[in-house]
Design an enzyme around this catalytic site. Structure first.
Site, PDB file in Angstrom:
ATOM      1  N   VAL A  11      34.805  42.437  50.773  1.00 15.97           N
ATOM      2  CA  VAL A  11      36.119  42.052  50.911  1.00 15.97           C
ATOM      3  C   VAL A  11      36.995  43.700  51.489  1.00 15.97           C
ATOM      4  O   VAL A  11      37.470  44.048  52.824  1.00 15.97           O
ATOM      5  CB  VAL A  11      37.336  42.135  49.883  1.00 15.97           C
ATOM      6  CG1 VAL A  11      39.070  42.275  50.372  1.00 15.97           C
ATOM      7  CG2 VAL A  11      37.632  40.765  49.398  1.00 15.97           C
ATOM      8  N   LYS A 100      42.342  39.731  42.284  1.00 20.63           N
ATOM      9  CA  LYS A 100      43.033  38.822  40.823  1.00 20.63           C
ATOM     10  C   LYS A 100      43.533  39.192  39.704  1.00 20.63           C
ATOM     11  O   LYS A 100      44.383  38.542  38.910  1.00 20.63           O
ATOM     12  CB  LYS A 100      42.668  37.435  41.150  1.00 20.63           C
ATOM     13  CG  LYS A 100      42.178  36.455  41.303  1.00 20.63           C
ATOM     14  CD  LYS A 100      41.285  36.393  42.616  1.00 20.63           C
ATOM     15  CE  LYS A 100      39.991  36.695  42.681  1.00 20.63           C
ATOM     16  NZ  LYS A 100      39.303  36.341  44.478  1.00 20.63           N
ATOM     17  N   GLU A 124      48.858  40.297  47.790  1.00 19.63           N
ATOM     18  CA  GLU A 124      49.096  39.221  48.704  1.00 19.63           C
ATOM     19  C   GLU A 124      47.968  38.752  48.848  1.00 19.63           C
ATOM     20  O   GLU A 124      47.437  37.420  48.619  1.00 19.63           O
ATOM     21  CB  GLU A 124      49.264  39.808  50.623  1.00 19.63           C
ATOM     22  CG  GLU A 124      49.914  39.083  51.293  1.00 19.63           C
ATOM     23  CD  GLU A 124      50.841  37.773  50.776  1.00 19.63           C
ATOM     24  OE1 GLU A 124      51.985  37.785  50.984  1.00 19.63           O
ATOM     25  OE2 GLU A 124      50.070  36.589  50.754  1.00 19.63           O
ATOM     26  N   VAL A 127      45.710  36.042  45.957  1.00 21.09           N
ATOM     27  CA  VAL A 127      46.333  34.661  45.849  1.00 21.09           C
ATOM     28  C   VAL A 127      46.123  33.723  47.190  1.00 21.09           C
ATOM     29  O   VAL A 127      46.752  34.291  48.741  1.00 21.09           O
ATOM     30  CB  VAL A 127      47.434  34.640  45.733  1.00 21.09           C
ATOM     31  CG1 VAL A 127      47.277  32.562  45.397  1.00 21.09           C
ATOM     32  CG2 VAL A 127      47.521  34.820  43.944  1.00 21.09           C
ATOM     33  N   GLY A 129      43.053  34.298  49.526  1.00 17.53           N
ATOM     34  CA  GLY A 129      42.729  35.137  50.542  1.00 17.53           C
ATOM     35  C   GLY A 129      43.660  35.230  52.037  1.00 17.53           C
ATOM     36  O   GLY A 129      44.428  36.082  51.127  1.00 17.53           O
ATOM     37  N   ILE A 131      46.388  33.575  53.396  1.00 23.45           N
ATOM     38  CA  ILE A 131      47.094  32.654  52.718  1.00 23.45           C
ATOM     39  C   ILE A 131      48.579  33.655  52.884  1.00 23.45           C
ATOM     40  O   ILE A 131      48.393  33.958  51.675  1.00 23.45           O
ATOM     41  CB  ILE A 131      47.202  31.131  52.342  1.00 23.45           C
ATOM     42  CG1 ILE A 131      46.300  30.718  52.815  1.00 23.45           C
ATOM     43  CG2 ILE A 131      48.033  30.702  52.644  1.00 23.45           C
ATOM     44  CD1 ILE A 131      45.729  28.963  51.772  1.00 23.45           C
ATOM     45  N   GLU A 185      29.374  32.553  43.633  1.00 24.25           N
ATOM     46  CA  GLU A 185      28.653  33.860  43.709  1.00 24.25           C
ATOM     47  C   GLU A 185      26.926  33.436  42.795  1.00 24.25           C
ATOM     48  O   GLU A 185      26.738  32.030  42.215  1.00 24.25           O
ATOM     49  CB  GLU A 185      28.835  34.289  42.333  1.00 24.25           C
ATOM     50  CG  GLU A 185      30.482  34.311  42.410  1.00 24.25           C
ATOM     51  CD  GLU A 185      30.833  35.664  43.524  1.00 24.25           C
ATOM     52  OE1 GLU A 185      29.788  36.797  43.545  1.00 24.25           O
ATOM     53  OE2 GLU A 185      31.277  35.776  44.251  1.00 24.25           O
ATOM     54  N   ASP A 196      38.486  31.267  38.279  1.00 19.31           N
ATOM     55  CA  ASP A 196      39.143  31.951  39.206  1.00 19.31           C
ATOM     56  C   ASP A 196      40.243  31.284  39.695  1.00 19.31           C
ATOM     57  O   ASP A 196      41.599  31.757  39.693  1.00 19.31           O
ATOM     58  CB  ASP A 196      38.552  31.663  40.656  1.00 19.31           C
ATOM     59  CG  ASP A 196      39.211  32.729  41.687  1.00 19.31           C
ATOM     60  OD1 ASP A 196      38.540  33.889  41.529  1.00 19.31           O
ATOM     61  OD2 ASP A 196      39.438  31.648  42.271  1.00 19.31           O
ATOM     62  N   LYS A 200      45.219  32.829  39.249  1.00 18.58           N
ATOM     63  CA  LYS A 200      45.503  32.589  40.869  1.00 18.58           C
ATOM     64  C   LYS A 200      46.972  32.311  40.378  1.00 18.58           C
ATOM     65  O   LYS A 200      48.018  32.727  40.357  1.00 18.58           O
ATOM     66  CB  LYS A 200      45.064  32.170  41.813  1.00 18.58           C
ATOM     67  CG  LYS A 200      43.897  32.893  42.541  1.00 18.58           C
ATOM     68  CD  LYS A 200      42.820  32.321  43.949  1.00 18.58           C
ATOM     69  CE  LYS A 200      42.239  33.099  43.457  1.00 18.58           C
ATOM     70  NZ  LYS A 200      41.241  31.788  44.645  1.00 18.58           N
TER      71      LYS A 200
HETATM   72  N1  HSE Z   1      35.390  33.174  44.453  1.00 14.18           N
HETATM   73  C1  HSE Z   1      36.301  32.246  45.126  1.00 14.18           C
HETATM   74  C2  HSE Z   1      36.817  31.079  46.116  1.00 14.18           C
HETATM   75  C3  HSE Z   1      37.375  33.649  46.274  1.00 14.18           C
HETATM   76  O1  HSE Z   1      36.233  31.120  45.872  1.00 14.18           O
HETATM   77  O2  HSE Z   1      37.940  31.227  45.936  1.00 14.18           O
HETATM   78  C4  HSE Z   1      37.976  34.256  46.411  1.00 14.18           C
HETATM   79  O3  HSE Z   1      38.707  34.040  45.651  1.00 14.18           O
END
Ligand code: HSE
Length: 405
Positions: A11, A100, A124, A127, A129, A131, A185, A196, A200
């Site tokens: 990022v 996040k 922004e 949550v 990415g 969008i 990952e 994750d 969000k």
């Molecule tokens: N690992 C997260 C996903 C990245 O796959 O959506 C974005 O938060």
């Protein structure tokens, strides 16, 4: 205006690239002012990077540079991102983030600190990415009482489920493909176990209802137990399995928030969201359902949202955007298993007549190769605790919530 970037991973490096590639369009939104990256903080060495002169390993270089007014934090994790962000806000610098985990854990404190110091803390990119969702919810939907939110909030798990649904690929193989493609990952736990998506959900719930929701208040289940057999039964009824984050308004003092696999039937807009894409469906009492769709992860999509926040912060150095929420309390997020009624998908070793006797209504499903002692069906509407009580003594193989979005 001088700006800094903390963290030069996917990022952070995307943020530097987007700022450089979009100078002209950025100045259109800043009344001609350029964003100039003056520092990049990262502990690693980037000898061959074209920006090598901008790198520092010392956070104080950014903190003590009075000309840096806006900082993008793309480090991830709570520490040291929290400590650095606090210090920057107290020093009168606005901070924007894609992190996040940090917003879900510490957003309330950071927003309050930003307020006390007359600066902005914007997120922004945390949550969905790329969008746009945080601003639309805060501004464009401000006239609504939000009734509920359902979101496909994790690209990696949506990619895996799509492979399972469309190509009959088993979970382990689909995960390996996601890793090979760089979506998941090496340690994919946060994605596949739903953590994750949970973070969000916390951010969306805090924003929608004005009280902070913490990750430990959101019951979370991942997708590791989903099998091709379940995919196949659900397909026979015109549905798909998605990992959904769901938030439901109950009263001003109570909400439900949970993450887990859910059956979504076509033609719901969420049923057609495939691959690494994300979608967030917001149900407002005035507007009805609105759906936000796009790339929920990835370098340039996420950087696009981070840089938009940097532009906004650069435009508002003299004036704070009114943005934030209050503290919640222990009982604010109720146990959805006791309160939220919905149908369920059930797969069990049982006879059809027994299932018919247990439920008011059952819709039986079929699949190729279905064993003679196995049934699958969709129940009528009930809470999860009521379902489990009815299923006592039955050899349950799988149960999945059915969503009403
Ligand atoms: N690992 C997260 C996903 C990245 O796959 O959506 C974005 O938060």
């Amino acid at each position: 205006m001088k700006v800094a970037v903390m963290g030069y991973g996917t990022v952070g490096s995307g943020v530097v690239e987007v700022i450089e590639a979009h100078k002209k369009s950025i100045t259109k939104h800043t009344d001609g002012e350029m964003l100039e990256v003056s520092h990049i903080l990262d502990l690693r060495d980037f000898e061959n990077d074209p920006h090598k002169d901008l790198f520092t390993k010392d956070f104080n270089d950014i903190l003590n540079d009075g000309e840096v007014k806006v900082v993008a934090e793309a480090m991830g994790g709570v520490n040291p991102a929290y400590d650095f962000t606090m210090k920057l806000l107290k020093a009168g610098k606005s901070v924007v983030t894609s992190n996040k985990e940090l917003v879900a854990q510490k957003g309330l404190e950071l927003l309050n600190t930003a307020k006390e110091n007359g600066v902005n803390y914007l997120f922004e990119a945390s949550v969905g990415g790329g969008i746009p969702i945080i601003r639309p919810m805060d501004q464009c939907l401000a006239a609504n009482n939000i009734l509920g939110i359902a979101g496909i909030l994790n690209g990696t798990t949506n990619f895996i489920l799509t492979k399972m649904i469309e190509e009959d690929t088993a979970f382990d193989e689909a995960l390996k493909i996601a890793q090979d493609k760089g979506y998941a990952e090496k340690d994919p736990t946060a994605d596949i176990e739903g953590f994750d998506a949970c973070r969000k959900v916390c951010i969306l719930a805090s924003l929608a209802f004005g009280k902070h929701v913490y990750p430990n208040q959101v019951e979370t289940e991942g997708i590791t137990k989903i099998t091709l057999e379940d995919v196949s039964y659900i397909a026979s009824a015109g549905g798909v399995i998605k990992l959904l984050g769901q938030i439901k308004y109950i009263s001003d003092d109570e909400i439900a928030a949970f993450v887990g696999p859910a059956v979504v039937f076509h033609p719901s807009q969420l049923a057609s969201v495939n691959g690494v894409f994300n979608a967030i469906l917001v149900r407002g009492d005035a507007v009805g359902d609105v759906c936000f769709y796009g790339q929920g992860a990835g370098k340039s999509a996420t950087a696009s949202a981070v840089v938009a926040d940097m532009v906004d912060a650069a435009k508002h150095t003299e004036r704070r955007k009114i943005f934030g929420w209050e503290d919640g309390n222990e009982n604010y997020v109720v146990d959805y298993k006791d309160t939220i009624k919905m149908p369920f998908y059930v797969r069990a070793k049982c006879t059809e007549s027994k299932a018919k006797a247990l439920f008011d209504e059952v819709k039986f499903l079929t699949r190729k190769g279905q064993p003679s002692d196995e049934i699958a069906f969709i129940t009528d509407v009930m809470t999860e605790n009521e379902l489990m009580k009815k299923l006592e003594g039955i050899e349950l193989i799988a149960k999945i919530k059915v969503t009403d979005y």
